[in-house]
Design an enzyme around this catalytic site. Structure first.
Site: not given
Length: 416
Positions: A268-270, A289, A372
């Site tokens: 997820h994210s980074l 994601y 987020h």
């Protein structure tokens, strides 16, 4: 009454270890995996630190009871293909040669049949997202095993604040492995926040997170008047000890521990951005994601990729919604909700295909960094949608179109 679905044998590649079944004349593969190990690789302060924490059944049950969170998940796969890199030890040399236009090194990519995530199966998309959520759960322990003992790391102070983690989910026979790479500890804080932010702003901003005169950029590449030193950027994102370098080494260690497993990456994210970069380089299936667009970082890192194969044809999928400014590349500047947090997440072009949930239209949401969080994405987006949107390549996507990037070649560095 409908009769129970019957399993049948079908032809699969030799490295496919998933259970086989059939549904509506379409073959698919299903397996159940549990959290098995956590690998931690240091970055800036401890670039050679590698540790592994084993999660046995007793610890897994205790962790589930204490957190109230499930760490066992079932996913479905289907047959696909990839261009797999075989001479993985030459990636660094390729990056250096490509950076200085030498182009003398050719890497060995071969087309191979593999099992890839079934991105039409809603439960699989949710299960992989839950694995990425699991990667954020704190797991305190003194039982970390040093994999690099020759460097003499004896419980260095603050090591947990430095680096990235790969949470390994495996089936009972260790034949199928899914690696969830931890993302940025942005919402709610955490010990890795300062270094997470530094890596986010280097990898996914246009020019060192220079979004206004009041900001302190994370590197010295800004030249004024919307101009940026391209070579300076490339050096800044490819320094030893930063997250992509750590992610590459982490991947190598996990591969060594599971040499015969069929492997997917998620995050997820980074974590999703790093997974996409690894997937593009090594030909590994990836589901990210709410990840920032990683094409910009791939070019700056001069990562190799399969010859004559567009980004969108790799087995890489990015799941996200329209109200997430990080996923949409709009997390920058004073009007952005990222401003106060000190993030400039401006890249928006993703590799592979994008599975886009229109939360603005269907849910009435607005662009807001609070949308987020992966837990909210699971509960308020993925779970409420009737089915997974069609996953498609992004069309006419351009990163940082308002910037001018100038190339200054340092001959001494090139010859070094």
């Amino acid at each position: 009454m409908r009769s129970p679905r019957q399993k049948k044998s079908i032809s699969t590649p030799s490295n496919s270890k998933l259970t086989t079944s059939s549904k509506k004349n379409e073959d698919y593969f299903e397996t159940t995996l549990s959290l098995r190990q956590i690998f931690h690789h240091g970055s800036t302060s401890y670039p050679k630190l590698v540790r592994r924490l084993d999660i046995d059944e007793t610890r897994l049950n205790a962790l589930s009871l204490s957190s109230g969170i499930q760490f066992t998940h079932t996913v479905r796969g289907v047959m696909g293909t990839t261009m797999k890199l075989h001479d993985v030890n030459k990636v660094k040399e390729y990056q250096k040669q490509d950076k200085y236009n030498k182009f003398s090194l050719k890497l060995d990519y071969k087309s191979e049949p593999i099992v890839v995530p079934d991105m039409n199966d809603k439960e699989t998309v949710i299960a992989l997202a839950k694995m990425t959520y699991n990667a954020y759960i704190p797991i305190g322990s003194d039982d970390w095993y040093d994999l690099e003992e020759k460097y003499g790391w004896n419980e260095p102070f603050g090591w947990e604040e430095d680096g990235i983690r790969g949470h390994v989910f495996a089936d009972p026979k260790n034949e199928t492995v899914i690696i969830a790479i931890k993302g940025t500890s942005m919402m709610g804080g955490g010990p890795t926040v300062p270094k997470d932010k530094k890596n986010d702003n280097r990898l996914f901003s246009c020019c060192c997170a220079r979004v206004g005169p009041s900001w302190s950029p994370v590197c010295d590449c800004y030249m004024g008047n919307s101009q940026c030193d391209q070579r300076c950027l490339e050096i800044s994102v490819d320094e030893d000890g930063f997250y992509f370098d750590a992610a590459t080494r982490l991947w190598e260690f996990i591969q060594d521990n599971y040499p015969n497993a069929a492997v997917w990456l998620t995050g997820h994210s980074l974590g999703g951005g790093l997974s996409g970069l690894l997937g593009w380089t090594y030909g590994v299936p990836v589901v990210g994601y709410e990840a920032p667009g990683e094409q910009l970082a791939a070019r700056r890192l001069h990562l190799p990729g399969p010859p004559a194969l567009p980004y969108q044809e790799m087995p890489i999928w990015h799941v996200g919604h329209t109200a997430d400014p990080i996923f949409m590349g709009a997390c920058n500047g004073v009007p952005s909700s990222c401003w106060l947090g000190g993030y400039a997440m401006e890249s928006k072009c993703h590799t592979g295909k994008v599975c886009l949930y229109d939360a603005i239209k269907e849910l009435g949401w607005k662009l807001d960094i609070r949308t987020h969080r992966v837990k909210d994405v699971i509960e308020k987006v993925l779970s409420v949608w009737e089915k997974v949107p069609t996953c498609e390549p992004e069309k006419d996507c351009v990163d940082c179109g308002w910037w001018e990037f100038l190339l200054f070649l340092d001959i001494s560095d090139a010859n070094g």
